[in-house]
Design an enzyme around this catalytic site. Structure first.
Site, PDB file in Angstrom:
ATOM      1  N   ASN A   1       0.662  -1.090  -0.095  1.00 35.40           N
ATOM      2  CA  ASN A   1      -0.120   0.065   0.029  1.00 35.40           C
ATOM      3  C   ASN A   1       0.770   1.118   0.112  1.00 35.40           C
ATOM      4  O   ASN A   1       1.509   1.508   0.859  1.00 35.40           O
ATOM      5  CB  ASN A   1      -1.143  -0.019   1.202  1.00 35.40           C
ATOM      6  CG  ASN A   1      -1.615   1.379   1.580  1.00 35.40           C
ATOM      7  OD1 ASN A   1      -1.837   2.106   0.637  1.00 35.40           O
ATOM      8  ND2 ASN A   1      -2.292   1.425   2.579  1.00 35.40           N
ATOM      9  N   TRP A   2       0.959   1.804  -1.202  1.00 35.58           N
ATOM     10  CA  TRP A   2       1.927   3.060  -1.143  1.00 35.58           C
ATOM     11  C   TRP A   2       1.349   4.489  -0.544  1.00 35.58           C
ATOM     12  O   TRP A   2       1.963   5.187  -0.607  1.00 35.58           O
ATOM     13  CB  TRP A   2       2.289   3.335  -2.818  1.00 35.58           C
ATOM     14  CG  TRP A   2       3.237   2.189  -3.214  1.00 35.58           C
ATOM     15  CD1 TRP A   2       3.619   1.089  -2.504  1.00 35.58           C
ATOM     16  CD2 TRP A   2       3.696   2.215  -4.643  1.00 35.58           C
ATOM     17  NE1 TRP A   2       4.498   0.512  -3.273  1.00 35.58           N
ATOM     18  CE2 TRP A   2       4.551   1.123  -4.532  1.00 35.58           C
ATOM     19  CE3 TRP A   2       3.627   2.730  -5.790  1.00 35.58           C
ATOM     20  CZ2 TRP A   2       5.210   0.792  -5.675  1.00 35.58           C
ATOM     21  CZ3 TRP A   2       4.263   2.323  -6.741  1.00 35.58           C
ATOM     22  CH2 TRP A   2       5.257   1.380  -6.853  1.00 35.58           C
ATOM     23  N   LYS A   3       0.020   4.443  -0.207  1.00 35.67           N
ATOM     24  CA  LYS A   3      -0.528   5.485   0.484  1.00 35.67           C
ATOM     25  C   LYS A   3      -0.258   6.706  -0.385  1.00 35.67           C
ATOM     26  O   LYS A   3      -0.453   6.509  -1.530  1.00 35.67           O
ATOM     27  CB  LYS A   3      -0.092   5.472   1.749  1.00 35.67           C
ATOM     28  CG  LYS A   3      -0.296   4.296   2.572  1.00 35.67           C
ATOM     29  CD  LYS A   3       0.064   4.354   4.208  1.00 35.67           C
ATOM     30  CE  LYS A   3       0.088   3.094   4.693  1.00 35.67           C
ATOM     31  NZ  LYS A   3      -0.047   2.929   6.132  1.00 35.67           N
TER      32      LYS A   3
ATOM     33  N   HIS B   1      -9.310   0.977   4.774  1.00 31.83           N
ATOM     34  CA  HIS B   1      -8.025   1.070   5.609  1.00 31.83           C
ATOM     35  C   HIS B   1      -8.417   1.955   6.721  1.00 31.83           C
ATOM     36  O   HIS B   1      -9.214   2.898   6.567  1.00 31.83           O
ATOM     37  CB  HIS B   1      -6.940   1.677   4.463  1.00 31.83           C
ATOM     38  CG  HIS B   1      -5.756   1.646   5.319  1.00 31.83           C
ATOM     39  ND1 HIS B   1      -5.227   2.403   6.024  1.00 31.83           N
ATOM     40  CD2 HIS B   1      -4.901   0.739   5.080  1.00 31.83           C
ATOM     41  CE1 HIS B   1      -4.251   2.313   6.578  1.00 31.83           C
ATOM     42  NE2 HIS B   1      -3.758   1.186   5.912  1.00 31.83           N
TER      43      HIS B   1
ATOM     44  N   GLU C   1      -6.921   4.495   8.029  1.00 37.85           N
ATOM     45  CA  GLU C   1      -6.655   5.489   7.601  1.00 37.85           C
ATOM     46  C   GLU C   1      -7.702   6.348   6.773  1.00 37.85           C
ATOM     47  O   GLU C   1      -8.165   7.630   7.416  1.00 37.85           O
ATOM     48  CB  GLU C   1      -5.237   5.900   6.794  1.00 37.85           C
ATOM     49  CG  GLU C   1      -4.051   5.566   7.946  1.00 37.85           C
ATOM     50  CD  GLU C   1      -2.725   5.181   7.077  1.00 37.85           C
ATOM     51  OE1 GLU C   1      -2.745   5.234   5.762  1.00 37.85           O
ATOM     52  OE2 GLU C   1      -1.871   4.603   7.619  1.00 37.85           O
TER      53      GLU C   1
ATOM     54  N   GLU D   1      -5.381  -5.546  10.330  1.00 38.06           N
ATOM     55  CA  GLU D   1      -4.190  -4.473  10.699  1.00 38.06           C
ATOM     56  C   GLU D   1      -4.566  -3.604  11.926  1.00 38.06           C
ATOM     57  O   GLU D   1      -5.311  -2.916  12.036  1.00 38.06           O
ATOM     58  CB  GLU D   1      -4.334  -3.442   9.448  1.00 38.06           C
ATOM     59  CG  GLU D   1      -3.920  -4.202   8.077  1.00 38.06           C
ATOM     60  CD  GLU D   1      -3.479  -2.970   7.207  1.00 38.06           C
ATOM     61  OE1 GLU D   1      -2.436  -2.877   6.935  1.00 38.06           O
ATOM     62  OE2 GLU D   1      -4.313  -1.991   6.829  1.00 38.06           O
TER      63      GLU D   1
ATOM     64  N   GLY E   1       2.624   1.754  10.923  1.00 33.93           N
ATOM     65  CA  GLY E   1       3.640   2.975  10.770  1.00 33.93           C
ATOM     66  C   GLY E   1       4.011   2.920  12.083  1.00 33.93           C
ATOM     67  O   GLY E   1       4.831   4.169  12.125  1.00 33.93           O
TER      68      GLY E   1
ATOM     69  N   SER F   1       3.580  -2.568  10.092  1.00 36.85           N
ATOM     70  CA  SER F   1       4.941  -2.736  10.389  1.00 36.85           C
ATOM     71  C   SER F   1       5.448  -4.067  10.138  1.00 36.85           C
ATOM     72  O   SER F   1       6.645  -4.648  10.824  1.00 36.85           O
ATOM     73  CB  SER F   1       5.193  -2.452  12.029  1.00 36.85           C
ATOM     74  OG  SER F   1       4.857  -1.031  12.140  1.00 36.85           O
TER      75      SER F   1
ATOM     76  N   GLY G   1       3.159  -1.392   4.187  1.00 37.67           N
ATOM     77  CA  GLY G   1       3.080   0.070   3.916  1.00 37.67           C
ATOM     78  C   GLY G   1       4.648   0.521   3.543  1.00 37.67           C
ATOM     79  O   GLY G   1       4.849   0.325   2.715  1.00 37.67           O
ATOM     80  N   GLY G   2       4.875   1.034   4.665  1.00 37.05           N
ATOM     81  CA  GLY G   2       6.264   1.646   4.551  1.00 37.05           C
ATOM     82  C   GLY G   2       7.295   0.777   3.708  1.00 37.05           C
ATOM     83  O   GLY G   2       7.823   1.377   3.077  1.00 37.05           O
TER      84      GLY G   2
HETATM   85  P1  PGA Z   1       2.993  -0.161   7.790  1.00 35.80           P
HETATM   86  O1  PGA Z   1       1.596   0.137   7.037  1.00 35.80           O
HETATM   87  O2  PGA Z   1       3.423  -1.367   7.097  1.00 35.80           O
HETATM   88  O3  PGA Z   1       3.949   1.047   7.375  1.00 35.80           O
HETATM   89  O4  PGA Z   1       2.809  -0.102   9.152  1.00 35.80           O
HETATM   90  C1  PGA Z   1       0.628  -1.010   6.818  1.00 35.80           C
HETATM   91  C2  PGA Z   1      -0.577  -0.386   6.313  1.00 35.80           C
HETATM   92  O5  PGA Z   1      -1.178   0.743   6.690  1.00 35.80           O
HETATM   93  O6  PGA Z   1      -1.367  -1.102   5.515  1.00 35.80           O
END
Ligand code: PGA
Length: 252
Positions: free
Chosen positions: A10-12, A96, A98, A168, A174, A214, A235-236
């Site tokens: 997920n590149w956000k 998600h 967020e 998640e 994050g 993470s 994500g990251g």
């Molecule tokens: P993260 O994000 O790997 O940076 O913790 C995961 C996500 O939001 O899907």
């Protein structure tokens, strides 16, 4: 049982179009020959058509990070499932944390979005997870229960054949704080049995349940060794192809 592992990035809200294309091309090159694991990346809407074009015929599939449930209309700033499908994308991330936290996403809108996704033959990746406060208050399972039951309300299993669930925990996203193997095992087992109760044991057996929060090259092996973990939503660590390929190659 047909649960090919899925490693999804997920590149956000990162990467311009040219940066996204460059990263995607590098990732496609690095993942040549990988057939035992499904790979997906979700760039921003703007990069979707560029990236899907570049990745045609490669192992790396593409997804959107969201959609709007209406087919078309006066909905300024929104993008429909059909529009996403038309870019060549195959997946869509829905609900998600967020989006729930910053953009007012609710279980009700999540449910409508899953319907729109499946009608457009997109593979929905439904994200669920508890906050730190909810976990501390011992409400993890009631929260997950509510998110799954309301998000998948009024569906029959035939509508959801491709559904992917992503657990998640919000406190792990994050933050560098991964859930422990015991916590992940407990939740994933619970989710599979919940899906079994809502639909059927047979259906539950074939649903992929990803873990997200993470995930890194250093912890992916341990997470993927857990019985009901069928992949990861990253994500990251998905932004850098050299790092992401180490997660994709968890079984090497
Ligand atoms: P993260 O994000 O790997 O940076 O913790 C995961 C996500 O939001 O899907």
């Amino acid at each position: 049982m047909n649960r090919t592992p899925l490693i999804a990035g997920n590149w956000k809200m990162y990467k311009t179009g040219s940066e996204a294309v460059e990263t995607a091309e590098k990732l496609a090159k690095l993942s040549t020959g990988i057939i035992s694991t499904d790979i997906m990346i979700a760039p921003t809407y703007l990069s979707l058509p560029l990236v899907t074009q570049k990745l045609l015929g490669t192992n790396v599939k593409v997804g959107a990070q969201n959609l709007y449930f209406e087919k078309e209309g006066a909905y300024t700033g929104e993008v429909s499932a059909e529009m996403i499908k038309d870019t060549g994308a195959e997946y869509v991330i829905i609900g998600h944390s967020e989006r729930r936290q910053f953009f007012g996403e609710t279980d009700k809108s999540v449910c409508k979005k899953i319907k729109a996704a499946t009608e457009a033959s997109l593979i929905p990746v439904l994200c669920i997870g508890e906050s730190e406060k909810e976990r501390d208050g011992k409400n993890t399972f009631s929260i997950l229960d509510k998110q799954v039951k309301n998000g998948l309300k009024d569906f029959v299993s035939d509508d959801l054949k491709t559904l992917v669930l992503a657990y998640e925990p919000i406190w792990a996203i994050g933050t560098g704080k991964t859930a422990s193997a015991d916590q992940v095992e407990e939740v994933h087992k619970y989710l599979r049995s919940l899906i079994g109760q809502l639909f059927s044991a047979d259906f539950a057996k074939n649903i992929r349940i990803l873990y997200g929060g993470s995930v890194k090259p250093e912890n992916v092996k341990k997470l993927m060794a857990i019985e009901d973990v069928d992949g990861a939503l990253v994500g990251g660590a998905s932004l850098d192809p050299d790092k992401f390929i180490k997660i994709i190659g968890f079984d090497n």
